[in-house]
Design a protein around this motif. Structure first.
Motif, PDB file in Angstrom:
ATOM      1  N   LYS A 183       6.828  -7.863   3.571  1.00 58.75           N
ATOM      2  CA  LYS A 183       8.000  -7.417   2.806  1.00 58.75           C
ATOM      3  C   LYS A 183       7.849  -7.777   1.325  1.00 58.75           C
ATOM      4  O   LYS A 183       8.135  -6.955   0.448  1.00 58.75           O
ATOM      5  CB  LYS A 183       9.266  -8.062   3.377  1.00 58.75           C
ATOM      6  CG  LYS A 183       9.613  -7.617   4.791  1.00 58.75           C
ATOM      7  CD  LYS A 183      10.793  -8.407   5.330  1.00 58.75           C
ATOM      8  CE  LYS A 183      11.094  -8.048   6.778  1.00 58.75           C
ATOM      9  NZ  LYS A 183      12.203  -8.859   7.346  1.00 58.75           N
ATOM     10  N   ILE A 184       7.401  -8.989   1.074  1.00 63.29           N
ATOM     11  CA  ILE A 184       7.244  -9.425  -0.309  1.00 63.29           C
ATOM     12  C   ILE A 184       6.169  -8.607  -1.022  1.00 63.29           C
ATOM     13  O   ILE A 184       6.350  -8.197  -2.176  1.00 63.29           O
ATOM     14  CB  ILE A 184       6.935 -10.936  -0.363  1.00 63.29           C
ATOM     15  CG1 ILE A 184       8.225 -11.718  -0.138  1.00 63.29           C
ATOM     16  CG2 ILE A 184       6.297 -11.329  -1.682  1.00 63.29           C
ATOM     17  CD1 ILE A 184       8.082 -13.208  -0.166  1.00 63.29           C
ATOM     18  N   PHE A 185       5.077  -8.348  -0.342  1.00 67.49           N
ATOM     19  CA  PHE A 185       4.042  -7.534  -0.981  1.00 67.49           C
ATOM     20  C   PHE A 185       4.554  -6.131  -1.271  1.00 67.49           C
ATOM     21  O   PHE A 185       4.283  -5.571  -2.343  1.00 67.49           O
ATOM     22  CB  PHE A 185       2.783  -7.454  -0.120  1.00 67.49           C
ATOM     23  CG  PHE A 185       1.780  -6.478  -0.673  1.00 67.49           C
ATOM     24  CD1 PHE A 185       1.151  -6.728  -1.895  1.00 67.49           C
ATOM     25  CD2 PHE A 185       1.492  -5.291  -0.013  1.00 67.49           C
ATOM     26  CE1 PHE A 185       0.248  -5.818  -2.436  1.00 67.49           C
ATOM     27  CE2 PHE A 185       0.600  -4.379  -0.550  1.00 67.49           C
ATOM     28  CZ  PHE A 185      -0.033  -4.644  -1.766  1.00 67.49           C
ATOM     29  N   GLU A 186       5.296  -5.546  -0.349  1.00 73.92           N
ATOM     30  CA  GLU A 186       5.830  -4.205  -0.568  1.00 73.92           C
ATOM     31  C   GLU A 186       6.763  -4.184  -1.777  1.00 73.92           C
ATOM     32  O   GLU A 186       6.729  -3.259  -2.603  1.00 73.92           O
ATOM     33  CB  GLU A 186       6.566  -3.719   0.679  1.00 73.92           C
ATOM     34  CG  GLU A 186       7.082  -2.290   0.603  1.00 73.92           C
ATOM     35  CD  GLU A 186       5.979  -1.242   0.475  1.00 73.92           C
ATOM     36  OE1 GLU A 186       6.279  -0.129  -0.001  1.00 73.92           O
ATOM     37  OE2 GLU A 186       4.820  -1.529   0.846  1.00 73.92           O
ATOM     38  N   PHE A 187       7.595  -5.211  -1.894  1.00 76.96           N
ATOM     39  CA  PHE A 187       8.493  -5.355  -3.040  1.00 76.96           C
ATOM     40  C   PHE A 187       7.692  -5.465  -4.335  1.00 76.96           C
ATOM     41  O   PHE A 187       7.939  -4.748  -5.315  1.00 76.96           O
ATOM     42  CB  PHE A 187       9.363  -6.589  -2.824  1.00 76.96           C
ATOM     43  CG  PHE A 187      10.358  -6.890  -3.916  1.00 76.96           C
ATOM     44  CD1 PHE A 187      11.462  -6.078  -4.115  1.00 76.96           C
ATOM     45  CD2 PHE A 187      10.217  -8.016  -4.712  1.00 76.96           C
ATOM     46  CE1 PHE A 187      12.406  -6.368  -5.102  1.00 76.96           C
ATOM     47  CE2 PHE A 187      11.143  -8.324  -5.693  1.00 76.96           C
ATOM     48  CZ  PHE A 187      12.236  -7.491  -5.888  1.00 76.96           C
ATOM     49  N   ASN A 188       6.706  -6.357  -4.341  1.00 70.41           N
ATOM     50  CA  ASN A 188       5.881  -6.551  -5.533  1.00 70.41           C
ATOM     51  C   ASN A 188       5.130  -5.285  -5.920  1.00 70.41           C
ATOM     52  O   ASN A 188       5.019  -4.946  -7.106  1.00 70.41           O
ATOM     53  CB  ASN A 188       4.876  -7.680  -5.303  1.00 70.41           C
ATOM     54  CG  ASN A 188       5.526  -9.049  -5.246  1.00 70.41           C
ATOM     55  OD1 ASN A 188       6.693  -9.217  -5.603  1.00 70.41           O
ATOM     56  ND2 ASN A 188       4.768 -10.039  -4.801  1.00 70.41           N
ATOM     57  N   LYS A 189       4.576  -4.623  -4.917  1.00 72.98           N
ATOM     58  CA  LYS A 189       3.814  -3.392  -5.174  1.00 72.98           C
ATOM     59  C   LYS A 189       4.687  -2.350  -5.863  1.00 72.98           C
ATOM     60  O   LYS A 189       4.253  -1.704  -6.833  1.00 72.98           O
ATOM     61  CB  LYS A 189       3.264  -2.847  -3.859  1.00 72.98           C
ATOM     62  CG  LYS A 189       2.452  -1.564  -3.985  1.00 72.98           C
ATOM     63  CD  LYS A 189       1.883  -1.179  -2.615  1.00 72.98           C
ATOM     64  CE  LYS A 189       1.092   0.118  -2.690  1.00 72.98           C
ATOM     65  NZ  LYS A 189       1.956   1.297  -2.958  1.00 72.98           N
ATOM     66  N   LYS A 190       5.904  -2.203  -5.396  1.00 72.54           N
ATOM     67  CA  LYS A 190       6.806  -1.225  -5.998  1.00 72.54           C
ATOM     68  C   LYS A 190       7.187  -1.629  -7.422  1.00 72.54           C
ATOM     69  O   LYS A 190       7.335  -0.772  -8.306  1.00 72.54           O
ATOM     70  CB  LYS A 190       8.046  -1.034  -5.120  1.00 72.54           C
ATOM     71  CG  LYS A 190       7.748  -0.312  -3.806  1.00 72.54           C
ATOM     72  CD  LYS A 190       8.998  -0.018  -3.015  1.00 72.54           C
ATOM     73  CE  LYS A 190       8.683   0.705  -1.706  1.00 72.54           C
ATOM     74  NZ  LYS A 190       8.031   1.998  -1.923  1.00 72.54           N
ATOM     75  N   ILE A 191       7.330  -2.935  -7.654  1.00 74.57           N
ATOM     76  CA  ILE A 191       7.627  -3.412  -9.005  1.00 74.57           C
ATOM     77  C   ILE A 191       6.457  -3.112  -9.940  1.00 74.57           C
ATOM     78  O   ILE A 191       6.647  -2.632 -11.062  1.00 74.57           O
ATOM     79  CB  ILE A 191       7.938  -4.916  -8.994  1.00 74.57           C
ATOM     80  CG1 ILE A 191       9.274  -5.174  -8.294  1.00 74.57           C
ATOM     81  CG2 ILE A 191       7.969  -5.470 -10.419  1.00 74.57           C
ATOM     82  CD1 ILE A 191       9.592  -6.637  -8.101  1.00 74.57           C
ATOM     83  N   ILE A 192       5.252  -3.401  -9.490  1.00 78.00           N
ATOM     84  CA  ILE A 192       4.070  -3.132 -10.311  1.00 78.00           C
ATOM     85  C   ILE A 192       3.963  -1.645 -10.626  1.00 78.00           C
ATOM     86  O   ILE A 192       3.727  -1.250 -11.778  1.00 78.00           O
ATOM     87  CB  ILE A 192       2.793  -3.648  -9.624  1.00 78.00           C
ATOM     88  CG1 ILE A 192       2.831  -5.183  -9.524  1.00 78.00           C
ATOM     89  CG2 ILE A 192       1.542  -3.191 -10.375  1.00 78.00           C
ATOM     90  CD1 ILE A 192       1.792  -5.768  -8.589  1.00 78.00           C
ATOM     91  N   ASP A 193       4.166  -0.811  -9.619  1.00 80.42           N
ATOM     92  CA  ASP A 193       4.102   0.636  -9.841  1.00 80.42           C
ATOM     93  C   ASP A 193       5.150   1.088 -10.863  1.00 80.42           C
ATOM     94  O   ASP A 193       4.893   1.986 -11.673  1.00 80.42           O
ATOM     95  CB  ASP A 193       4.325   1.385  -8.526  1.00 80.42           C
ATOM     96  CG  ASP A 193       3.156   1.268  -7.566  1.00 80.42           C
ATOM     97  OD1 ASP A 193       2.054   0.884  -8.008  1.00 80.42           O
ATOM     98  OD2 ASP A 193       3.353   1.548  -6.364  1.00 80.42           O
ATOM     99  N   ALA A 194       6.328   0.458 -10.822  1.00 83.93           N
ATOM    100  CA  ALA A 194       7.427   0.877 -11.687  1.00 83.93           C
ATOM    101  C   ALA A 194       7.324   0.340 -13.105  1.00 83.93           C
ATOM    102  O   ALA A 194       7.950   0.882 -14.023  1.00 83.93           O
ATOM    103  CB  ALA A 194       8.762   0.436 -11.074  1.00 83.93           C
TER     104      ALA A 194
END
Length: 284
Positions: A40-51
């Motif tokens: 879950k944390i990686f998915e959150f971080n990944k979306k933040i990085i993409d954004a």
């Protein structure tokens, strides 16, 4: 040299997005996923990085937030730093390692090689040069960088760091002089050394003192946003020199809280990163 890359990135955007991610920062759309907390944390971080990749000069990842979750968390840490670096972004491992000799050698290997490899590492050098020297072979031979705690942003920093020595100087001033000395033969084309300093935005007079003492030192600056620092506080720093990246963690990655629990959370995070960048650049 790695600091030349960071200097160029910071010239485009001095924003350092802090991925100091905790489970309670996640919106429901991710928190309710049928998987473990690390995923879950990686998915959150990944979306933040993409954004935010086009708005951020670099990313800082606080390892404690991941260590607290055990193996799942450290997997999320590894995947986060690897993903950010794969997007061409520089990553600071905020680990504040502070041991010496063979132990520090292992910390250096652990964070400058393998699964947890980052571009920069934060180091606590209040044990002296022995706490720094084991990292220098990586700095010299593998294009890595350090940020050494010099004057931190927390309220009790003054309990030790502002104590006066026999010669009348304060402890943080002595540390600043050492940081400049340790990085003296590692200065790149930008004029800044691969050995940088962590100096908090919350002590502007101390910052001005350190900046005057350390003309070849690049700064990682905590204290923006949730800790009260603003773009106006940074203005004097950048008037003297474009020598810093400014970190915000909660102020960016928690921008969605109380506003949405859906996938549009990234819009609030992007807006917060953009607002921070604008807030800083308007003073330059």
């Amino acid at each position: 040299m790695i600091m030349d890359r960071l200097y160029k990135a910071a010239a485009e955007s001095p924003v350092c997005v802090g991925l100091d991610t905790k489970i309670d920062y996640l919106p429901a759309c991710i928190a309710n996923m049928d998987t473990n907390d690390g995923e879950k944390i990686f998915e959150f971080n990944k979306k933040i990085i993409d954004a935010t990749a086009d708005l951020a000069g670099c990313y800082k990842v606080q390892v404690a937030c991941y260590e607290a979750l055990g193996l799942e968390g450290m997997s999320a840490y590894a995947r986060t730093v690897q993903y950010a670096r794969a997007q061409g972004k520089l990553v600071i491992g905020d680990c504040k390692r502070g041991d010496i000799a063979s132990t520090a050698e292992q910390y250096a290997r652990g964070h400058f090689e393998g699964d947890f490899e980052v571009d920069f590492l934060t180091v606590n050098a209040y044990m002296g040069y022995d706490a720094v020297s084991p990292y220098l072979p990586y700095v010299k031979d593998h294009d890595k960088g350090l940020f050494i705690l010099t004057h931190t942003s927390n309220p009790s920093a003054k309990d030790l760091q502002e104590q006066k020595l026999e010669d009348g100087e304060q402890v943080f001033e002595k540390m600043a002089d050492l940081v400049e000395k340790w990085g003296g033969d590692l200065v790149g084309e930008s004029g800044y050394s691969a050995v940088g300093a962590v100096v908090g935005l919350t002590y502007p007079e101390a910052f001005a003192d350190i900046q005057a003492r350390c003309p070849h030192t690049f700064f990682l600056v905590p204290g923006y946003g949730a800790q009260g620092g603003t773009g106006k506080d940074i203005a004097d720093i950048f008037k003297r020199s474009r020598c810093a990246v400014i970190n915000s963690s909660r102020g960016i990655i928690c921008a969605h809280r109380g506003k949405t629990e859906g996938p549009d959370f990234v819009d609030y995070i992007r807006d917060a990163a953009a607002a921070m960048k604008e807030d800083i650049l308007q003073w330059l």
